[in-house]
Scaffold this active site. Structure first.
Site, PDB file in Angstrom:
ATOM      1  N   TYR A  75      10.797  -9.041   2.158  1.00 37.33           N
ATOM      2  CA  TYR A  75      10.574  -9.231   0.731  1.00 37.33           C
ATOM      3  C   TYR A  75      11.736  -9.965   0.068  1.00 37.33           C
ATOM      4  CZ  TYR A  75       6.249  -6.550   0.254  1.00 37.33           C
ATOM      5  OH  TYR A  75       4.946  -6.135   0.315  1.00 37.33           O
ATOM      6  N   HIS A 119       0.107 -11.669  -2.539  1.00 38.21           N
ATOM      7  CA  HIS A 119       0.291 -11.132  -3.897  1.00 38.21           C
ATOM      8  C   HIS A 119       0.611 -12.241  -4.901  1.00 38.21           C
ATOM      9  CE1 HIS A 119       0.224  -6.911  -2.562  1.00 38.21           C
ATOM     10  NE2 HIS A 119       0.900  -7.343  -1.518  1.00 38.21           N
ATOM     11  N   ASN A 127       0.553  -0.248  -3.082  1.00 46.13           N
ATOM     12  CA  ASN A 127      -0.775  -0.815  -3.282  1.00 46.13           C
ATOM     13  C   ASN A 127      -1.659   0.208  -3.976  1.00 46.13           C
ATOM     14  OD1 ASN A 127      -0.486  -3.415  -2.076  1.00 46.13           O
ATOM     15  ND2 ASN A 127      -0.703  -2.531  -0.040  1.00 46.13           N
TER      16      ASN A 127
END
Length: 490
Positions: free
Chosen positions: A342, A59, A132
């Site tokens: 993350y 990303h 997404n």
């Protein structure tokens, strides 16, 4: 003195001293070598060398905007989240869109899933929803994620993305068949970020004031309508305007054409999960709408562009571990892995204080922690204590968990996910194929055949394994794909 006679502010160094000359470096005589004492020059060069933080592994290529989320339906039966507490309530958001596999300098108009990450600045803290533009993903266990991404990135030997790696992994990971079918269909190359849907993909927990638990999936349906690019059109656009999606989003907002999405959720009572025909926590599966119809709950609108892409888009940090009361995780193994990964990625990229940067910190409340120091720390806590418990009136715990406890049983170990009645890796890929009109099937077959034809000529085994997965999804799917690949590999 802070201004010149003309009224313009004076240029200064990083520490506020006025700069006498920003056009000419200091030298030992006219035409001589530079002097180390020219600290304005070296300060500028040193800062320039450090202006970029490490790009995201995935990303990396993204665009973002601010906006609002407005509640349009009463969902208090299902969750006690304050930002969802009443019809008409609005919450500020920041949304980051992205491609997955490309690097920071890659083009927007490519065949790739798109990230759809939303930060809700709620009065109970920030809630990050990571998703997404596809309702599913390639794998269902986080242990496979680094290997999967390695196949999508540049090969360490050749320096290029290699079809052999991509299809070898997908062929040896049959659970990817559903997502690959989606990716190579018409929606694999959206025309813009405004013309695509978003999905949470993962299943999350909602819990209400009575302690009842529900499993939910989020859907963001574009109000602009779905628009996609055909491969030839996308190839031209990617070469002519690599920034096409970012530019489209920015210019639409500048024109006052604020993009919006209708927000829906699928809601499953917790008791249904054990006997549902698919594992509801399997990221490679959807919940068919006839089983759990989507319910409209709100509207998302983007209406303000960031003022600085680096500060607000590149340094934005989203983590699915950022929950608020009434919302929590599910046993989805991919989600569980991402709860750690993350946040850890952002601690590496931006630093331990990433969540206190303006784009990331709470906007509707205040963060009160005992964390101190580290890169980017601004001394905000002044002289307050950095430990707990304490007797100096520091912040204290609520004694009320954000989400409800989930029952567990059995022995620890490296287990596969529980199988449900219709849990195989191909049934939903076949369902998706059979839903497509004939013309769309032809485009899907063509896209896949071109991609598979790129596998090395001496590795027919990779091609055959991949085709077999599509054949197991649907016999017509596999047969037509086999013929298409043979035609291109003659």
């Amino acid at each position: 003195m802070t201004t010149q006679d003309g009224g313009r502010p004076l240029l200064t160094t990083e520490t506020g001293a006025p700069v006498a000359d920003n056009q000419n470096s200091e030298t030992a005589g006219r035409g001589g070598p530079l002097l180390v004492q020219d600290q304005q020059l070296f300060e500028k060069l040193a800062r320039f060398n450090r202006e970029r933080i490490p790009e995201r592994i995935v990303h990396a290529r993204g665009a973002g905007a601010y906006g609002t989320f407005t509640v349009t339906a009463d969902v208090t039966t299902y969750t006690r989240a304050a930002f969802l507490s009443e019809i008409g309530k609005q919450t500020e958001v920041f949304v980051r869109f992205s491609t997955v596999a490309g690097s920071l300098g890659s083009a927007d108009a490519v065949r790739d899933p798109r990230g759809f990450a939303i930060k809700f600045y709620t009065e109970e803290g920030n809630y990050d929803l990571i998703g997404n533009n596809t309702p599913i993903f390639f794998i269902k266990d986080p242990s496979k994620f680094p290997d999967f991404i390695h196949t999508q990135k540049r090969d360490p030997h050749t320096g290029s993305q290699e079809p052999d790696n991509v299809w070898d992994f997908w062929g040896l990971s049959p659970e990817s068949t559903h997502q690959v079918t989606w990716l190579f269909g018409d929606r694999g190359i959206p025309a813009s970020y405004r013309h695509m849907n978003g999905y949470s993909s993962h299943t999350y927990q909602w819990n209400n004031p009575a302690g009842e638990v529900f499993w939910v999936k989020y859907h963001f349906k574009t109000d602009q309508g779905i628009r996609n690019l055909d491969p030839a059109e996308a190839e031209i656009l990617a070469g002519k305007d690599p920034d096409s999606h970012q530019r489209d989003l920015r210019e639409a907002i500048e024109r006052g054409e604020y993009p919006s999405w209708t927000v829906q959720v699928q809601i499953m009572p917790a008791a249904d999960a054990a006997t549902y025909r698919f594992n509801p926590f399997d990221l490679t599966k959807v919940w068919p709408h006839e089983d759990y119809p989507p319910i409209e709950i709100g509207r998302l609108e983007l209406n303000r562009n960031p003022r600085n892409i680096f500060a607000e888009v590149e340094q934005s940090a989203f983590s699915p571990a950022h929950f608020v009361p009434g919302i929590g995780p599910s046993p989805d193994k991919m989600l569980q892995g991402r709860l750690f990964a993350y946040g850890d990625a952002h601690r590496y990229r931006v630093g331990i204080n990433a969540d206190q940067l303006p784009v990331n910190r709470p906007h509707a409340t205040e963060a009160r922690t005992y964390g101190r120091d580290g890169v980017l720390y601004d001394g905000r806590h002044s002289g307050s204590k950095n430990y707990e418990p304490n007797s100096f009136d520091g912040p204290v715990q609520t004694d009320r968990p954000l989400w409800a406890a989930t029952g567990v049983s059995g022995l620890t170990g490296n287990h596969t996910a529980p199988a449900h009645a219709q849990d195989d890796d191909f049934v939903q890929a076949g369902d998706l194929y059979r839903l497509m009109p004939q013309e769309e099937k032809e485009r899907l077959i063509n896209n896949l055949a071109i991609a598979l034809a790129g596998v090395s000529a001496d590795r027919d085994d990779i091609v055959e394994r991949a085709i077999d997965h599509f054949r197991r999804a649907d016999s017509d799917f596999g047969s037509r794909l086999e013929a298409g690949v043979k035609e291109r590999r003659r």
